[in-house]
Design a protein around this motif. Sequence first.
Motif, short mmCIF file in Angstrom:
data_model
loop_
_atom_site.label_atom_id
_atom_site.label_comp_id
_atom_site.label_asym_id
_atom_site.label_seq_id
_atom_site.Cartn_x
_atom_site.Cartn_y
_atom_site.Cartn_z
N HIS A 183 0.79 -1.34 0.00
CA HIS A 183 -0.11 0.02 0.11
C HIS A 183 0.90 1.03 -0.05
CE1 HIS A 183 -3.64 -2.50 0.48
NE2 HIS A 183 -2.68 -3.22 1.66
N LEU A 184 2.02 1.37 -0.62
CA LEU A 184 2.77 2.70 -0.74
C LEU A 184 2.12 3.63 -1.63
CD1 LEU A 184 6.27 0.74 -0.87
CD2 LEU A 184 5.41 2.05 1.01
N PRO A 185 2.29 4.74 -1.23
CA PRO A 185 1.65 5.82 -2.14
C PRO A 185 2.11 5.97 -3.57
CG PRO A 185 2.69 6.54 -0.15
CD PRO A 185 2.62 5.31 0.05
N HIS A 186 3.51 5.89 -3.83
CA HIS A 186 4.03 6.18 -5.11
C HIS A 186 3.59 5.03 -5.96
CE1 HIS A 186 7.27 3.66 -3.04
NE2 HIS A 186 7.63 3.40 -4.47
N HIS A 187 3.48 3.74 -5.47
CA HIS A 187 2.86 2.87 -6.37
C HIS A 187 1.51 2.89 -6.78
CE1 HIS A 187 5.68 -0.57 -4.44
NE2 HIS A 187 6.15 0.20 -5.47
N LEU A 188 0.65 3.66 -5.63
CA LEU A 188 -0.66 3.96 -6.27
C LEU A 188 -0.68 4.99 -7.22
CD1 LEU A 188 -3.80 4.13 -5.81
CD2 LEU A 188 -3.62 5.62 -3.99
N LEU A 189 0.17 6.04 -7.18
CA LEU A 189 0.44 7.05 -8.19
C LEU A 189 0.67 6.56 -9.41
CD1 LEU A 189 0.40 10.17 -8.80
CD2 LEU A 189 2.90 10.18 -8.27
N TYR A 190 1.48 5.69 -9.72
CA TYR A 190 1.86 5.01 -10.77
C TYR A 190 0.75 4.29 -11.50
CZ TYR A 190 3.87 1.60 -14.26
OH TYR A 190 4.35 1.08 -15.51
N LEU A 191 -0.09 3.51 -10.59
CA LEU A 191 -1.07 2.94 -11.22
C LEU A 191 -2.50 3.78 -11.53
CD1 LEU A 191 -1.43 0.07 -8.18
CD2 LEU A 191 -0.54 -0.28 -10.54
N LEU A 192 -2.27 4.76 -10.93
CA LEU A 192 -3.52 5.54 -11.42
C LEU A 192 -3.31 6.27 -12.68
CD1 LEU A 192 -4.23 7.83 -8.07
CD2 LEU A 192 -5.76 6.17 -9.14
N ALA A 193 -1.86 6.71 -12.81
CA ALA A 193 -1.28 7.07 -14.09
C ALA A 193 -1.54 6.36 -15.27
CB ALA A 193 0.13 7.30 -14.05
N ARG A 194 -1.81 4.86 -14.98
CA ARG A 194 -1.73 3.73 -16.14
C ARG A 194 -2.93 3.03 -16.18
NH1 ARG A 194 2.27 1.74 -18.47
NH2 ARG A 194 0.96 1.31 -19.96
N ILE A 195 -3.93 3.26 -15.23
CA ILE A 195 -5.14 2.11 -15.44
C ILE A 195 -6.12 2.83 -16.54
CG2 ILE A 195 -4.97 1.47 -13.12
CD1 ILE A 195 -6.81 3.55 -12.25
N VAL A 196 -7.09 2.15 -16.90
CA VAL A 196 -8.16 2.40 -17.86
C VAL A 196 -8.87 3.36 -17.31
CG1 VAL A 196 -10.00 1.57 -19.08
CG2 VAL A 196 -8.26 0.03 -18.77
N LYS A 197 -9.21 4.56 -18.01
CA LYS A 197 -10.09 5.64 -17.51
C LYS A 197 -9.78 6.44 -16.39
CE LYS A 197 -13.65 4.39 -20.91
NZ LYS A 197 -14.89 3.83 -20.92
N GLY A 198 -8.59 6.18 -15.54
CA GLY A 198 -8.45 6.59 -14.33
C GLY A 198 -9.39 6.08 -13.31
N ALA A 199 -10.11 4.68 -13.64
CA ALA A 199 -11.11 4.18 -12.97
C ALA A 199 -10.78 3.32 -11.87
CB ALA A 199 -12.22 3.70 -13.79
N VAL A 200 -10.84 3.65 -10.52
CA VAL A 200 -10.08 2.75 -9.52
C VAL A 200 -11.14 1.52 -9.34
CG1 VAL A 200 -9.40 2.66 -7.05
CG2 VAL A 200 -8.86 4.78 -8.55
N ARG A 201 -10.58 0.47 -9.00
CA ARG A 201 -11.34 -0.78 -8.72
C ARG A 201 -10.97 -1.59 -7.79
NH1 ARG A 201 -13.98 2.10 -11.38
NH2 ARG A 201 -15.29 2.05 -13.44
N TYR A 202 -11.65 -2.08 -6.88
CA TYR A 202 -11.19 -3.14 -5.92
C TYR A 202 -12.05 -4.37 -5.79
CZ TYR A 202 -8.62 0.96 -3.97
OH TYR A 202 -7.80 2.00 -3.97
N SER A 203 -11.47 -5.45 -5.59
CA SER A 203 -12.03 -6.73 -5.44
C SER A 203 -12.72 -6.77 -4.14
CB SER A 203 -11.04 -7.79 -5.51
OG SER A 203 -10.16 -7.83 -4.05
N SER A 204 -13.52 -7.79 -3.99
CA SER A 204 -14.34 -7.98 -2.73
C SER A 204 -13.45 -8.15 -1.59
CB SER A 204 -15.46 -9.28 -2.86
OG SER A 204 -14.59 -10.51 -3.36
#
Length: 298
Positions: free
Chosen positions: A109-130
């Motif tokens: 759950h490191l924040p710089h990993h989240l920043l990279y993921l946000l920059a690369r994911i489809v439509k900037g759409a955050v999704r989480y599993s159950s």
Amino acid sequence: MASSVPHPFPYQGSKRNIAHHILPRLPSDTDRLIEPFCGSAAVSIAAAFHGVASRFELNDVNTTLMDLWDEILHRPGELAFQYEQLWNAQYPDSHEHFYRVRSEFNRTHLPHHLLYLLARIVKGAVRYSSDGLFNQSLDKRRNGMQPSKMRRQIYAVSNLLAGRTDLSAVDFRDVVLNATPADVVYMDPPYQGTSFSRDHRYFSGVTYNELADVLSLMNLKGISFMVSYDGRTGDKAHGKALPEELRLVRLEIHAGKSSQSTLLGQDQDTVESLYLSPALMERLGGYTERGLLSFAPG
């Protein structure tokens, strides 16, 4: 106007493109602007950029997102460097790299990993599993924001908000019910139909009745607030309008062409609702003892 305002990461549902319609509803005496569902904090960033409010409070129940905001505000140089390292490491196999970073993020759950993921994911759409794991896919059409541009965006936002912004990761009720009459609360809760859907777009949902009850309490406390909630595309409505007994003024904001309808060969506009509270309308000169005066949306 919107293009000159800095934004360090994309986020689905962000009000970046309509913030210039929201800012005129902030009274001239606004002391603090509060976003209890801050996401990308588009409205607060725009308000700071245009000098509309002097202090800010950003909250989101997603604790890792708020850790990212803490890095942006207080350690922008370190965050920009970490993002650059991740971005450069995606070559030659960006597909494998993305999913490796995603797995590492779900572990640490490191924040710089989240920043990279946000920059690369489809439509900037955050999704989480159950199980609460980040599970959105890679957008293969783009490589994410260039590190040099990301650095500029991070520093620009940090310069706007650092030193006058409080951060929290608590239930939105704890934030809005502690607001004062001098504050303005801008609320952009999860869209209806997504909070409890099977794709788990948000960490935590807010039901229609829960939201209405909180808004009623805010009215009783004389808190000034705005809510982005329902909307429509063409003649198709999205969500249920907020209860009339709340005495909110409902404005319609044209948010541009619907990308989904364009893909279907249609030409339809997206319209979003913005609700203004009685206390806010009074501060804007829109209410008297005799009722609602004319109030033209800009």
